[in-house]
Write a protein that holds these residues in place. Sequence first.
Motif, PDB file in Angstrom:
ATOM      1  N   LEU A  23      85.998  65.135  28.551  1.00  0.00           N
ATOM      2  CA  LEU A  23      86.251  66.508  29.169  1.00  0.00           C
ATOM      3  C   LEU A  23      85.336  67.548  28.364  1.00  0.00           C
ATOM      4  N   ALA A  24      84.452  68.005  29.152  1.00  0.00           N
ATOM      5  CA  ALA A  24      83.746  69.010  28.450  1.00  0.00           C
ATOM      6  C   ALA A  24      84.277  70.458  28.403  1.00  0.00           C
ATOM      7  N   VAL A  25      84.326  70.771  27.081  1.00  0.00           N
ATOM      8  CA  VAL A  25      85.064  72.255  26.966  1.00  0.00           C
ATOM      9  C   VAL A  25      84.219  72.932  26.021  1.00  0.00           C
ATOM     10  N   ASP A  26      83.089  72.823  25.743  1.00  0.00           N
ATOM     11  CA  ASP A  26      82.300  73.283  24.599  1.00  0.00           C
ATOM     12  C   ASP A  26      81.471  74.598  25.161  1.00  0.00           C
ATOM     13  N   HIS A  27      81.704  75.142  26.489  1.00  0.00           N
ATOM     14  CA  HIS A  27      80.776  76.095  27.113  1.00  0.00           C
ATOM     15  C   HIS A  27      80.729  77.256  26.258  1.00  0.00           C
ATOM     16  N   TYR A  29      80.003  78.006  23.370  1.00  0.00           N
ATOM     17  CA  TYR A  29      79.248  78.088  22.313  1.00  0.00           C
ATOM     18  C   TYR A  29      78.108  78.948  22.796  1.00  0.00           C
ATOM     19  N   PHE A  30      77.820  78.983  23.999  1.00  0.00           N
ATOM     20  CA  PHE A  30      76.857  80.051  24.456  1.00  0.00           C
ATOM     21  C   PHE A  30      77.334  81.005  25.563  1.00  0.00           C
ATOM     22  N   GLN A  31      78.361  80.797  26.269  1.00  0.00           N
ATOM     23  CA  GLN A  31      78.919  81.726  27.336  1.00  0.00           C
ATOM     24  C   GLN A  31      79.998  82.152  27.142  1.00  0.00           C
ATOM     25  N   LEU A  53      87.021  64.174  24.286  1.00  0.00           N
ATOM     26  CA  LEU A  53      86.891  65.452  24.370  1.00  0.00           C
ATOM     27  C   LEU A  53      85.458  65.865  23.677  1.00  0.00           C
ATOM     28  N   PHE A  54      84.825  66.864  24.567  1.00  0.00           N
ATOM     29  CA  PHE A  54      83.582  67.299  23.995  1.00  0.00           C
ATOM     30  C   PHE A  54      83.795  68.784  23.778  1.00  0.00           C
ATOM     31  N   VAL A  55      83.446  69.113  22.319  1.00  0.00           N
ATOM     32  CA  VAL A  55      84.232  70.325  22.134  1.00  0.00           C
ATOM     33  C   VAL A  55      83.244  70.766  20.825  1.00  0.00           C
ATOM     34  N   LEU A  74      81.726  65.768  19.229  1.00  0.00           N
ATOM     35  CA  LEU A  74      81.337  67.041  18.480  1.00  0.00           C
ATOM     36  C   LEU A  74      80.175  67.827  19.017  1.00  0.00           C
ATOM     37  N   ARG A  75      80.041  68.937  19.910  1.00  0.00           N
ATOM     38  CA  ARG A  75      78.720  69.702  20.038  1.00  0.00           C
ATOM     39  C   ARG A  75      78.270  70.065  18.753  1.00  0.00           C
ATOM     40  N   VAL A  76      76.891  69.830  18.375  1.00  0.00           N
ATOM     41  CA  VAL A  76      76.262  70.179  17.066  1.00  0.00           C
ATOM     42  C   VAL A  76      75.175  71.235  17.244  1.00  0.00           C
ATOM     43  N   VAL A 170      73.248  59.089  27.077  1.00  0.00           N
ATOM     44  CA  VAL A 170      72.620  60.478  27.776  1.00  0.00           C
ATOM     45  C   VAL A 170      73.439  61.111  28.434  1.00  0.00           C
ATOM     46  N   LYS A 171      73.428  62.479  28.389  1.00  0.00           N
ATOM     47  CA  LYS A 171      74.264  63.262  29.547  1.00  0.00           C
ATOM     48  C   LYS A 171      73.009  63.998  30.413  1.00  0.00           C
ATOM     49  N   THR A 172      73.381  63.921  31.641  1.00  0.00           N
ATOM     50  CA  THR A 172      72.296  64.540  32.720  1.00  0.00           C
ATOM     51  C   THR A 172      72.922  65.121  33.823  1.00  0.00           C
ATOM     52  N   TYR A 173      72.371  65.438  34.793  1.00  0.00           N
ATOM     53  CA  TYR A 173      72.671  65.905  36.146  1.00  0.00           C
ATOM     54  C   TYR A 173      72.573  65.056  37.233  1.00  0.00           C
ATOM     55  N   TYR A 174      73.508  64.723  38.091  1.00  0.00           N
ATOM     56  CA  TYR A 174      73.505  63.901  39.259  1.00  0.00           C
ATOM     57  C   TYR A 174      72.268  64.655  40.315  1.00  0.00           C
ATOM     58  N   ILE A 191      77.453  62.040  33.647  1.00  0.00           N
ATOM     59  CA  ILE A 191      76.954  63.146  34.261  1.00  0.00           C
ATOM     60  C   ILE A 191      77.877  64.334  33.988  1.00  0.00           C
ATOM     61  N   ALA A 192      76.987  65.419  33.861  1.00  0.00           N
ATOM     62  CA  ALA A 192      77.919  66.692  33.859  1.00  0.00           C
ATOM     63  C   ALA A 192      78.397  67.111  35.377  1.00  0.00           C
ATOM     64  N   GLY A 193      79.175  67.691  35.251  1.00  0.00           N
ATOM     65  CA  GLY A 193      79.565  68.462  36.944  1.00  0.00           C
ATOM     66  C   GLY A 193      78.521  69.499  37.280  1.00  0.00           C
ATOM     67  N   GLY A 194      78.221  70.331  36.228  1.00  0.00           N
ATOM     68  CA  GLY A 194      77.376  71.611  36.599  1.00  0.00           C
ATOM     69  C   GLY A 194      78.159  72.860  37.142  1.00  0.00           C
ATOM     70  N   LYS A 195      77.617  73.684  37.823  1.00  0.00           N
ATOM     71  CA  LYS A 195      78.714  74.761  38.562  1.00  0.00           C
ATOM     72  C   LYS A 195      79.767  74.361  39.275  1.00  0.00           C
ATOM     73  N   VAL A 217      81.487  60.293  33.368  1.00  0.00           N
ATOM     74  CA  VAL A 217      81.135  61.738  33.199  1.00  0.00           C
ATOM     75  C   VAL A 217      81.410  62.508  32.029  1.00  0.00           C
ATOM     76  N   ASP A 218      80.909  63.589  31.910  1.00  0.00           N
ATOM     77  CA  ASP A 218      81.189  64.542  30.658  1.00  0.00           C
ATOM     78  C   ASP A 218      81.558  65.896  31.482  1.00  0.00           C
ATOM     79  N   MET A 219      82.596  66.072  31.990  1.00  0.00           N
ATOM     80  CA  MET A 219      82.736  67.288  33.207  1.00  0.00           C
ATOM     81  C   MET A 219      83.647  68.368  32.530  1.00  0.00           C
ATOM     82  N   GLY A 220      83.107  69.569  32.894  1.00  0.00           N
ATOM     83  CA  GLY A 220      83.930  70.747  32.592  1.00  0.00           C
ATOM     84  C   GLY A 220      84.530  71.570  33.568  1.00  0.00           C
ATOM     85  N   ARG A 221      83.489  72.396  33.971  1.00  0.00           N
ATOM     86  CA  ARG A 221      83.844  73.440  35.076  1.00  0.00           C
ATOM     87  C   ARG A 221      84.519  72.766  36.462  1.00  0.00           C
ATOM     88  N   ASN A 222      84.089  71.773  36.930  1.00  0.00           N
ATOM     89  CA  ASN A 222      84.718  71.172  38.266  1.00  0.00           C
ATOM     90  C   ASN A 222      86.074  70.563  37.751  1.00  0.00           C
TER      91      ASN A 222
HETATM   92  C1  5RP Z   1      76.401  72.769  28.304  1.00  0.00           C
HETATM   93  C2  5RP Z   1      77.203  71.423  28.395  1.00  0.00           C
HETATM   94  C3  5RP Z   1      78.553  71.296  29.108  1.00  0.00           C
HETATM   95  O1  5RP Z   1      79.375  70.584  28.294  1.00  0.00           O
HETATM   96  C4  5RP Z   1      78.129  70.722  30.506  1.00  0.00           C
HETATM   97  O2  5RP Z   1      77.469  71.435  31.248  1.00  0.00           O
HETATM   98  C5  5RP Z   1      79.039  70.007  31.040  1.00  0.00           C
HETATM   99  O3  5RP Z   1      79.879  70.968  31.627  1.00  0.00           O
HETATM  100  P1  5RP Z   1      79.869  71.218  33.184  1.00  0.00           P
HETATM  101  O4  5RP Z   1      80.358  70.059  33.804  1.00  0.00           O
HETATM  102  O5  5RP Z   1      80.824  72.313  33.315  1.00  0.00           O
HETATM  103  O6  5RP Z   1      78.465  71.287  33.597  1.00  0.00           O
HETATM  104  O7  5RP Z   1      76.798  70.590  27.702  1.00  0.00           O
HETATM  105  O8  5RP Z   1      75.026  72.786  28.023  1.00  0.00           O
END
Ligand code: 5RP
Length: 271
Positions: A23-27, A29-31, A53-55, A74-76, A170-174, A191-195, A217-222
């Motif tokens: 579960l990605a909740v690190d957003h 850190y830049f948003q 938990l990705f945080v 941990l997001r570093v 590795v975490k990337t986009y589908y 995979i990240a979920g993206g927007k 997955v390492d998914m957040g917003r979705n």
């Molecule tokens: C930002 C990240 C987020 O953790 C990542 O984008 C995953 O979240 P989402 O599923 O919302 O894309 O690494 O760089």
Amino acid sequence: MDFGMKNRMSKIFNPKDGKTVMLAVDHGYFQGPTTGLRDMKNIIPLIPQADCLFVTRGILRNCIDPKIETSVCLRVSGGPSILGELSNEDITTSMEEALRLNASGVGMSMYVGAKNEDRTITNLGRLINEAERFGMPVLAITAVGKEMVRDARYIGLACRIAAEFGAHIVKTYYCDGFEDVVAGCPVPIVIAGGKKLPEMDALKMTENAIRAGASGVDMGRNIFQSDSPIGMIKAVKAIVHKGATAEEGYEIYQKNKKSAISGIDPNMEKV
Ligand code: 5RP
């Protein structure tokens, strides 16, 4: 891999099936206070559903109960805000801190095809050198340069570079042709979920990624921006760990959404 590294990897990837729902909740850190994460209390009921938990350390220290059973990655990395040049990241959190916080992994972004490509990739190498001294897995996040097309050729390039530098995950986009990305990357891909997408589309993407060989997955917003975050994380979990279809996942999502509305389960009203 030594015991420590293997043990930490087993806290991220469920040893029963080798897959993970992170579960990605690190957003923030830049948003900053992103929609769905303004009040971190909203994500508390989701945590037990996740394998990991990705945080960031700030949120972990201030908002998360240290008694959670879910592991932590941990997001570093960080530096620029959403208003700056995103690729201008450096490593911001020490390995000592990751160990003190009992992290099972550390994650940083690398920017292939963007301004600071070389620095972020060599930083990845440095982080891995240090992490391996302590048996700490490194998750490399292949952030996408603004001009880059998210196709299998580009995503495949970024994932392979991450693995060549020694990333353990590795975490990337589908993307279409994701099988080729997986085939060219010798370490697990999540995979990240993206927007935020319509729920069914996000679940279909999850199913396609798993079928193509993703390890989770390492998914957040979705998840946390859904009208039923608990329904979405349970649906994603069923697809990743139980081989459910997107349609079966969607039923789980809808069922949870309905019970939250009718107040059957008070926990669900909180999210
Ligand atoms: C930002 C990240 C987020 O953790 C990542 O984008 C995953 O979240 P989402 O599923 O919302 O894309 O690494 O760089």
